[in-house]
Write an enzyme that holds these catalytic residues in place. Sequence first.
Site, PDB file in Angstrom:
ATOM      1  N   HIS A 223     -86.807  39.773 -63.156  1.00 12.02           N
ATOM      2  CA  HIS A 223     -88.100  40.459 -63.211  1.00 12.02           C
ATOM      3  C   HIS A 223     -88.088  41.794 -62.474  1.00 12.02           C
ATOM      4  CE1 HIS A 223     -92.683  40.345 -62.242  1.00 12.02           C
ATOM      5  NE2 HIS A 223     -92.455  41.037 -63.339  1.00 12.02           N
TER       6      HIS A 223
ATOM      7  N   SER B 296     -93.291  38.481 -66.907  1.00 11.14           N
ATOM      8  CA  SER B 296     -94.095  38.635 -65.683  1.00 11.14           C
ATOM      9  C   SER B 296     -94.650  37.316 -65.194  1.00 11.14           C
ATOM     10  CB  SER B 296     -95.297  39.542 -65.960  1.00 11.14           C
ATOM     11  OG  SER B 296     -94.899  40.805 -66.339  1.00 11.14           O
TER      12      SER B 296
ATOM     13  N   ASN C 299     -96.666  38.719 -59.062  1.00 10.83           N
ATOM     14  CA  ASN C 299     -97.876  38.660 -59.895  1.00 10.83           C
ATOM     15  C   ASN C 299     -98.825  37.537 -59.505  1.00 10.83           C
ATOM     16  OD1 ASN C 299     -97.473  40.944 -61.484  1.00 10.83           O
ATOM     17  ND2 ASN C 299     -95.963  39.856 -62.724  1.00 10.83           N
TER      18      ASN C 299
ATOM     19  N   GLU D 159     -87.219  40.485 -58.884  1.00  5.90           N
ATOM     20  CA  GLU D 159     -87.398  39.054 -58.615  1.00  5.90           C
ATOM     21  C   GLU D 159     -86.366  38.275 -59.429  1.00  5.90           C
ATOM     22  OE1 GLU D 159     -91.658  37.104 -57.804  1.00  5.90           O
ATOM     23  OE2 GLU D 159     -91.780  38.615 -59.356  1.00  5.90           O
TER      24      GLU D 159
HETATM   25  C1  LIG Z   1     -96.770  43.497 -63.923  1.00  4.31           C
HETATM   26  C2  LIG Z   1     -95.483  43.025 -63.372  1.00  4.31           C
HETATM   27  O1  LIG Z   1     -94.909  42.093 -63.951  1.00  4.31           O
HETATM   28  C3  LIG Z   1     -94.881  43.533 -62.117  1.00  4.31           C
HETATM   29  C4  LIG Z   1     -95.121  44.958 -61.765  1.00  4.31           C
HETATM   30  O2  LIG Z   1     -94.369  45.818 -62.071  1.00  4.31           O
HETATM   31  S1  LIG Z   1     -96.539  45.244 -60.964  1.00  4.31           S
HETATM   32  C5  LIG Z   1     -96.564  47.013 -60.732  1.00  4.31           C
HETATM   33  C6  LIG Z   1     -95.754  47.405 -59.551  1.00  4.31           C
HETATM   34  N1  LIG Z   1     -95.845  48.823 -59.405  1.00  4.31           N
HETATM   35  C7  LIG Z   1     -96.695  49.410 -58.563  1.00  4.31           C
HETATM   36  O3  LIG Z   1     -97.437  48.747 -57.848  1.00  4.31           O
HETATM   37  C8  LIG Z   1     -96.694  50.892 -58.604  1.00  4.31           C
HETATM   38  C9  LIG Z   1     -97.751  51.475 -57.703  1.00  4.31           C
HETATM   39  N2  LIG Z   1     -97.659  52.950 -57.741  1.00  4.31           N
HETATM   40  C10 LIG Z   1     -96.742  53.641 -57.030  1.00  4.31           C
HETATM   41  O4  LIG Z   1     -95.936  53.087 -56.306  1.00  4.31           O
HETATM   42  C11 LIG Z   1     -96.781  55.132 -57.179  1.00  4.31           C
HETATM   43  O5  LIG Z   1     -98.053  55.526 -57.619  1.00  4.31           O
HETATM   44  C12 LIG Z   1     -95.687  55.672 -58.166  1.00  4.31           C
HETATM   45  C13 LIG Z   1     -94.306  55.420 -57.568  1.00  4.31           C
HETATM   46  C14 LIG Z   1     -95.787  55.071 -59.547  1.00  4.31           C
HETATM   47  C15 LIG Z   1     -95.895  57.166 -58.331  1.00  4.31           C
HETATM   48  O6  LIG Z   1     -95.828  57.756 -57.053  1.00  4.31           O
HETATM   49  P1  LIG Z   1     -96.560  59.139 -56.704  1.00  4.31           P
HETATM   50  O7  LIG Z   1     -96.120  59.494 -55.356  1.00  4.31           O
HETATM   51  O8  LIG Z   1     -97.988  59.061 -57.019  1.00  4.31           O
HETATM   52  O9  LIG Z   1     -96.081  60.105 -57.792  1.00  4.31           O
HETATM   53  P2  LIG Z   1     -94.842  61.068 -57.846  1.00  4.31           P
HETATM   54  O10 LIG Z   1     -94.625  61.823 -56.584  1.00  4.31           O
HETATM   55  O11 LIG Z   1     -95.103  61.834 -59.087  1.00  4.31           O
HETATM   56  O12 LIG Z   1     -93.647  60.051 -58.093  1.00  4.31           O
HETATM   57  C16 LIG Z   1     -92.808  59.533 -57.092  1.00  4.31           C
HETATM   58  C17 LIG Z   1     -91.448  59.362 -57.702  1.00  4.31           C
HETATM   59  O13 LIG Z   1     -91.529  58.411 -58.771  1.00  4.31           O
HETATM   60  C18 LIG Z   1     -91.034  58.976 -59.994  1.00  4.31           C
HETATM   61  N3  LIG Z   1     -91.840  58.411 -61.086  1.00  4.31           N
HETATM   62  C19 LIG Z   1     -93.184  58.345 -61.136  1.00  4.31           C
HETATM   63  N4  LIG Z   1     -93.568  57.702 -62.254  1.00  4.31           N
HETATM   64  C20 LIG Z   1     -92.444  57.368 -62.923  1.00  4.31           C
HETATM   65  C21 LIG Z   1     -92.190  56.699 -64.146  1.00  4.31           C
HETATM   66  N5  LIG Z   1     -93.179  56.199 -64.899  1.00  4.31           N
HETATM   67  N6  LIG Z   1     -90.897  56.531 -64.524  1.00  4.31           N
HETATM   68  C22 LIG Z   1     -89.900  57.004 -63.780  1.00  4.31           C
HETATM   69  N7  LIG Z   1     -90.068  57.639 -62.597  1.00  4.31           N
HETATM   70  C23 LIG Z   1     -91.337  57.823 -62.195  1.00  4.31           C
HETATM   71  C24 LIG Z   1     -91.227  60.474 -59.807  1.00  4.31           C
HETATM   72  O14 LIG Z   1     -90.317  61.194 -60.586  1.00  4.31           O
HETATM   73  C25 LIG Z   1     -90.946  60.643 -58.340  1.00  4.31           C
HETATM   74  O15 LIG Z   1     -89.545  60.685 -58.134  1.00  4.31           O
HETATM   75  P3  LIG Z   1     -88.881  61.490 -56.882  1.00  4.31           P
HETATM   76  O16 LIG Z   1     -89.214  60.685 -55.674  1.00  4.31           O
HETATM   77  O17 LIG Z   1     -87.440  61.459 -57.240  1.00  4.31           O
HETATM   78  O18 LIG Z   1     -89.464  62.844 -56.863  1.00  4.31           O
HETATM   79  N1  LIG Z   2     -95.866  46.547 -67.724  1.00  6.17           N
HETATM   80  C1  LIG Z   2     -95.430  46.159 -66.554  1.00  6.17           C
HETATM   81  O1  LIG Z   2     -95.845  46.699 -65.521  1.00  6.17           O
HETATM   82  C2  LIG Z   2     -94.426  45.063 -66.454  1.00  6.17           C
HETATM   83  C3  LIG Z   2     -94.145  44.268 -67.536  1.00  6.17           C
HETATM   84  N2  LIG Z   2     -93.211  43.272 -67.422  1.00  6.17           N
HETATM   85  C4  LIG Z   2     -92.897  42.422 -68.556  1.00  6.17           C
HETATM   86  O2  LIG Z   2     -91.975  43.125 -69.385  1.00  6.17           O
HETATM   87  C5  LIG Z   2     -92.178  42.776 -70.754  1.00  6.17           C
HETATM   88  C6  LIG Z   2     -92.455  44.038 -71.551  1.00  6.17           C
HETATM   89  O3  LIG Z   2     -93.585  44.696 -71.008  1.00  6.17           O
HETATM   90  P1  LIG Z   2     -93.880  46.239 -71.315  1.00  6.17           P
HETATM   91  O4  LIG Z   2     -92.606  46.986 -71.453  1.00  6.17           O
HETATM   92  O5  LIG Z   2     -94.888  46.672 -70.323  1.00  6.17           O
HETATM   93  O6  LIG Z   2     -94.598  46.122 -72.739  1.00  6.17           O
HETATM   94  P2  LIG Z   2     -94.713  47.218 -73.886  1.00  6.17           P
HETATM   95  O7  LIG Z   2     -95.897  46.840 -74.695  1.00  6.17           O
HETATM   96  O8  LIG Z   2     -94.618  48.597 -73.299  1.00  6.17           O
HETATM   97  O9  LIG Z   2     -93.357  47.003 -74.705  1.00  6.17           O
HETATM   98  C7  LIG Z   2     -93.029  45.846 -75.407  1.00  6.17           C
HETATM   99  C8  LIG Z   2     -92.032  46.245 -76.467  1.00  6.17           C
HETATM  100  O10 LIG Z   2     -91.523  45.079 -77.091  1.00  6.17           O
HETATM  101  C9  LIG Z   2     -91.482  45.328 -78.484  1.00  6.17           C
HETATM  102  N3  LIG Z   2     -91.410  44.096 -79.226  1.00  6.17           N
HETATM  103  C10 LIG Z   2     -92.415  43.257 -79.602  1.00  6.17           C
HETATM  104  N4  LIG Z   2     -91.915  42.217 -80.289  1.00  6.17           N
HETATM  105  C11 LIG Z   2     -90.572  42.403 -80.350  1.00  6.17           C
HETATM  106  C12 LIG Z   2     -89.499  41.687 -80.943  1.00  6.17           C
HETATM  107  N5  LIG Z   2     -89.719  40.573 -81.624  1.00  6.17           N
HETATM  108  N6  LIG Z   2     -88.249  42.173 -80.850  1.00  6.17           N
HETATM  109  C13 LIG Z   2     -88.015  43.322 -80.158  1.00  6.17           C
HETATM  110  N7  LIG Z   2     -88.984  44.048 -79.587  1.00  6.17           N
HETATM  111  C14 LIG Z   2     -90.246  43.599 -79.679  1.00  6.17           C
HETATM  112  C15 LIG Z   2     -92.759  46.126 -78.719  1.00  6.17           C
HETATM  113  O11 LIG Z   2     -92.745  46.747 -79.981  1.00  6.17           O
HETATM  114  P3  LIG Z   2     -94.181  47.144 -80.675  1.00  6.17           P
HETATM  115  O12 LIG Z   2     -94.809  48.143 -79.743  1.00  6.17           O
HETATM  116  O13 LIG Z   2     -93.755  47.700 -81.969  1.00  6.17           O
HETATM  117  O14 LIG Z   2     -94.955  45.857 -80.751  1.00  6.17           O
HETATM  118  C16 LIG Z   2     -92.674  47.116 -77.556  1.00  6.17           C
HETATM  119  O15 LIG Z   2     -91.820  48.200 -77.859  1.00  6.17           O
HETATM  120  C17 LIG Z   2     -93.337  41.764 -70.764  1.00  6.17           C
HETATM  121  O16 LIG Z   2     -92.804  40.478 -70.718  1.00  6.17           O
HETATM  122  C18 LIG Z   2     -94.073  42.104 -69.470  1.00  6.17           C
HETATM  123  O17 LIG Z   2     -94.806  41.013 -68.971  1.00  6.17           O
HETATM  124  C19 LIG Z   2     -92.522  43.033 -66.264  1.00  6.17           C
HETATM  125  C20 LIG Z   2     -92.730  43.822 -65.176  1.00  6.17           C
HETATM  126  C21 LIG Z   2     -93.737  44.884 -65.166  1.00  6.17           C
END
Ligand SMILES: CC(=O)CC(=O)SCCNC(=O)CCNC(=O)[C@H](O)C(C)(C)COP(=O)(O)OP(=O)(O)OC[C@H]1O[C@@H](n2cnc3c(N)ncnc32)[C@H](O)[C@@H]1OP(=O)(O)O
Ligand SMILES: NC(=O)C1=CN([C@@H]2O[C@H](COP(=O)(O)OP(=O)(O)OC[C@H]3O[C@@H](n4cnc5c(N)ncnc54)[C@H](OP(=O)(O)O)[C@@H]3O)[C@@H](O)[C@H]2O)C=CC1
Length: 291
Positions: free
Chosen positions: A140, A119, A190, A152
């Site tokens: 990403h 991320s 991010n 990304e």
């Molecule tokens: C941290 C990083 O590195 C980068 C990132 O990822 S940052 C995070 C980016 N993500 C966001 O910002 C998500 C923001 N949230 C949303 O867009 C919405 O709340 C959401 C899509 C998660 C859920 O939407 P919602 O309308 O509240 O719920 P819901 O109607 O139940 O779900 C919409 C669809 O998503 C699916 N869905 C929801 N959560 C899911 C999950 N965890 N896994 C798989 N599918 C999922 C549902 O099955 C549904 O599918 P259909 O359209 O086929 O029916």
């Molecule tokens: N969460 C998010 O919304 C997003 C996350 N990311 C990125 O994706 C990556 C994973 O995030 P996320 O899936 O949320 O994290 P989780 O904590 O859900 O999953 C991480 C997984 O990696 C496993 N793990 C740790 N060390 C090792 C290793 N040495 N070898 C193999 N597996 C290992 C962990 O096992 P254990 O639980 O046993 O430690 C766990 O199952 C991160 O780099 C995060 O920044 C990118 C986009 C969105």
Amino acid sequence: MDIQKVGIVGAGQMGSGIAHVFALAGYDVLLNDISAEGLQKAVALIDRNIERQVSRGKVTAEDKAAAMARIATTLKLADLGQTDLVIEAATERETVKQAIFEDLVPHLQPHTILTSNTSSISITRLASRTDRPEKFMGFHFMNPVPVMQLVELIRGIATDGPTYDALLAVVGKLGKTAASAEDFPAFIVNRILMPMINEAVYTLYEGVGSVKSIDESLKLGANHPMGPLELADFIGLDTCLAIMNVLHEGLADTKYRPCPLLTKYVEAGWLGRKTQRGFYDYRGEVPVPTR
Ligand SMILES: CC(=O)CC(=O)SCCNC(=O)CCNC(=O)[C@H](O)C(C)(C)COP(=O)(O)OP(=O)(O)OC[C@H]1O[C@@H](n2cnc3c(N)ncnc32)[C@H](O)[C@@H]1OP(=O)(O)O
Ligand SMILES: NC(=O)C1=CN([C@@H]2O[C@H](COP(=O)(O)OP(=O)(O)OC[C@H]3O[C@@H](n4cnc5c(N)ncnc54)[C@H](OP(=O)(O)O)[C@@H]3O)[C@@H](O)[C@H]2O)C=CC1
């Protein structure tokens, strides 16, 4: 370059989502984790999520069966040596990722493209510790992977054109949209999203609003699908804190200082949905704010 077999390291929420979309798009997937239980849970989660798509008429039962048959799991990182593309999706800690690449590289075929779903962490730095910085990229995906349209693509300083083109073609085959970002801390999504989440935690920390009022304000007042604290819990508070630390250290600007309250939640092990507690408590029927 023809990519057919894809290795995924880390079977958490991102690794399982990535396996889901690759298997449905026809790729053979080999999913690796350090925990056998983690692998079992990931396969069960993928099964449930694809089943939901079947029940909504988005995927046929035959396509689901074929996708599930394309997913294999392994506890041995070396088994990923036979894949054409590796996506590292383990915990957001640079030492963890570097150790994975160090262990994996001796087993890889020369043509294999190596990527990280990080991320925030420098792609150039991760790549420099491998034998193939020209075939290394940031790949990403967004959470939840089956739903979010964006991927990304981040080139390190040494990444070559054919590697970028190969991943762009993969994004197309997955039916998603690519955005190209330069290799600076936390890239595009991010860099913008995480300071907003951190600011929401400061808003809570300073008593400007409660968890409920902050989330409702952004949902109803700015049309965000989730409130920022709900979204932080969804992403994982450990991941949010790790990203803020990368921004703070990498850009050396106090505006990225992680909120002490975010640090406190992580220190408590309250990491959000994945541990059942964060800004909300998920152990009951409905999420209950913890502040
Ligand atoms: C941290 C990083 O590195 C980068 C990132 O990822 S940052 C995070 C980016 N993500 C966001 O910002 C998500 C923001 N949230 C949303 O867009 C919405 O709340 C959401 C899509 C998660 C859920 O939407 P919602 O309308 O509240 O719920 P819901 O109607 O139940 O779900 C919409 C669809 O998503 C699916 N869905 C929801 N959560 C899911 C999950 N965890 N896994 C798989 N599918 C999922 C549902 O099955 C549904 O599918 P259909 O359209 O086929 O029916
Ligand atoms: N969460 C998010 O919304 C997003 C996350 N990311 C990125 O994706 C990556 C994973 O995030 P996320 O899936 O949320 O994290 P989780 O904590 O859900 O999953 C991480 C997984 O990696 C496993 N793990 C740790 N060390 C090792 C290793 N040495 N070898 C193999 N597996 C290992 C962990 O096992 P254990 O639980 O046993 O430690 C766990 O199952 C991160 O780099 C995060 O920044 C990118 C986009 C969105």
